[in-house]
Write a protein that holds these residues in place. Structure first.
Motif, PDB file in Angstrom:
ATOM      1  N   ALA A  41       0.684  -1.283  -0.165  1.00  0.00           N
ATOM      2  CA  ALA A  41       0.194   0.143   0.388  1.00  0.00           C
ATOM      3  C   ALA A  41       0.840   1.615  -0.086  1.00  0.00           C
ATOM      4  N   ARG A  42       1.987   0.895   0.328  1.00  0.00           N
ATOM      5  CA  ARG A  42       2.992   2.666   0.522  1.00  0.00           C
ATOM      6  C   ARG A  42       3.894   2.714  -0.694  1.00  0.00           C
ATOM      7  N   SER A  43       3.975   1.863  -1.164  1.00  0.00           N
ATOM      8  CA  SER A  43       4.716   1.847  -2.720  1.00  0.00           C
ATOM      9  C   SER A  43       3.369   2.383  -2.872  1.00  0.00           C
ATOM     10  N   ALA A  44       2.265   2.129  -3.135  1.00  0.00           N
ATOM     11  CA  ALA A  44       1.813   2.277  -4.553  1.00  0.00           C
ATOM     12  C   ALA A  44       0.652   3.650  -4.628  1.00  0.00           C
ATOM     13  N   LEU A  45       0.474   4.443  -2.374  1.00  0.00           N
ATOM     14  CA  LEU A  45       0.396   5.758  -2.368  1.00  0.00           C
ATOM     15  C   LEU A  45       0.769   6.307  -2.923  1.00  0.00           C
ATOM     16  N   ARG A  46       2.460   6.255  -2.667  1.00  0.00           N
ATOM     17  CA  ARG A  46       3.439   7.074  -2.805  1.00  0.00           C
ATOM     18  C   ARG A  46       3.637   7.535  -4.783  1.00  0.00           C
ATOM     19  N   ILE A  47       3.347   6.436  -5.378  1.00  0.00           N
ATOM     20  CA  ILE A  47       3.641   6.832  -6.783  1.00  0.00           C
ATOM     21  C   ILE A  47       1.725   7.442  -7.208  1.00  0.00           C
ATOM     22  N   ARG A  62      -2.953   6.421 -12.633  1.00  0.00           N
ATOM     23  CA  ARG A  62      -3.490   4.877 -12.941  1.00  0.00           C
ATOM     24  C   ARG A  62      -2.049   4.509 -14.348  1.00  0.00           C
ATOM     25  N   ALA A  63      -2.237   5.561 -14.472  1.00  0.00           N
ATOM     26  CA  ALA A  63      -1.881   5.171 -16.071  1.00  0.00           C
ATOM     27  C   ALA A  63       0.395   5.671 -15.324  1.00  0.00           C
ATOM     28  N   CYS A  64       0.260   6.155 -14.232  1.00  0.00           N
ATOM     29  CA  CYS A  64       1.410   5.798 -13.360  1.00  0.00           C
ATOM     30  C   CYS A  64       1.745   4.718 -12.519  1.00  0.00           C
ATOM     31  N   LEU A  65       0.739   4.245 -11.900  1.00  0.00           N
ATOM     32  CA  LEU A  65       0.796   3.413 -11.323  1.00  0.00           C
ATOM     33  C   LEU A  65       1.271   2.026 -12.794  1.00  0.00           C
ATOM     34  N   CYS A  66       0.270   2.246 -13.998  1.00  0.00           N
ATOM     35  CA  CYS A  66       0.422   1.013 -14.603  1.00  0.00           C
ATOM     36  C   CYS A  66       2.440   0.864 -15.355  1.00  0.00           C
ATOM     37  N   ALA A  67       2.403   2.444 -15.864  1.00  0.00           N
ATOM     38  CA  ALA A  67       3.920   2.073 -16.143  1.00  0.00           C
ATOM     39  C   ALA A  67       4.516   1.716 -15.088  1.00  0.00           C
ATOM     40  N   ALA A  68       4.304   2.268 -13.607  1.00  0.00           N
ATOM     41  CA  ALA A  68       6.134   1.176 -13.005  1.00  0.00           C
ATOM     42  C   ALA A  68       5.793   0.521 -13.295  1.00  0.00           C
ATOM     43  N   GLU A  69       4.703  -0.623 -12.975  1.00  0.00           N
ATOM     44  CA  GLU A  69       4.218  -1.883 -13.032  1.00  0.00           C
ATOM     45  C   GLU A  69       5.195  -2.950 -14.046  1.00  0.00           C
TER      46      GLU A  69
END
Length: 92
Positions: A41-47, A62-69
């Motif tokens: 949760a911490r990593s996702a919230l930071r992004i 959401r696009a930034c989360l997808c790009a990080a993944e």
């Protein structure tokens, strides 16, 4: 019962608490529900926060989360699935 695929060469981190997950914005929780990797949760919230500070748009975040993944999967793919995996294409 469905088992999770947790095969990875990436460094494992603590899973944190459900309280941290419960405090996430609904959009982040929804994204995590479909994530390919076991994000904290911490990593996702930071992004999410960094993306929202850059441009306050949930679609952008959401696009930034997808790009990080996608970056994490591409980094892990050669070790887990071999250098011929599609996500490795174009990487040095």
């Amino acid at each position: 019962m469905m088992r999770r695929n947790l095969v990875t060469s990436l460094r494992r981190r603590g899973t944190g608490s459900m309280e941290g997950y419960d405090r996430l914005p609904p959009d982040v929780r929804a994204w995590l529900a479909g994530a390919a990797l076991p994000w904290s949760a911490r990593s996702a919230l930071r992004i999410w926060r960094r993306a929202m500070a850059d441009r306050p748009c949930p679609h952008h975040a959401r696009a930034c989360l997808c790009a990080a993944e996608a970056r994490m999967l591409a980094r892990d793919a050669p070790t887990v699935w071999g250098v011929n995996h599609p996500s490795v294409a174009g990487r040095p």
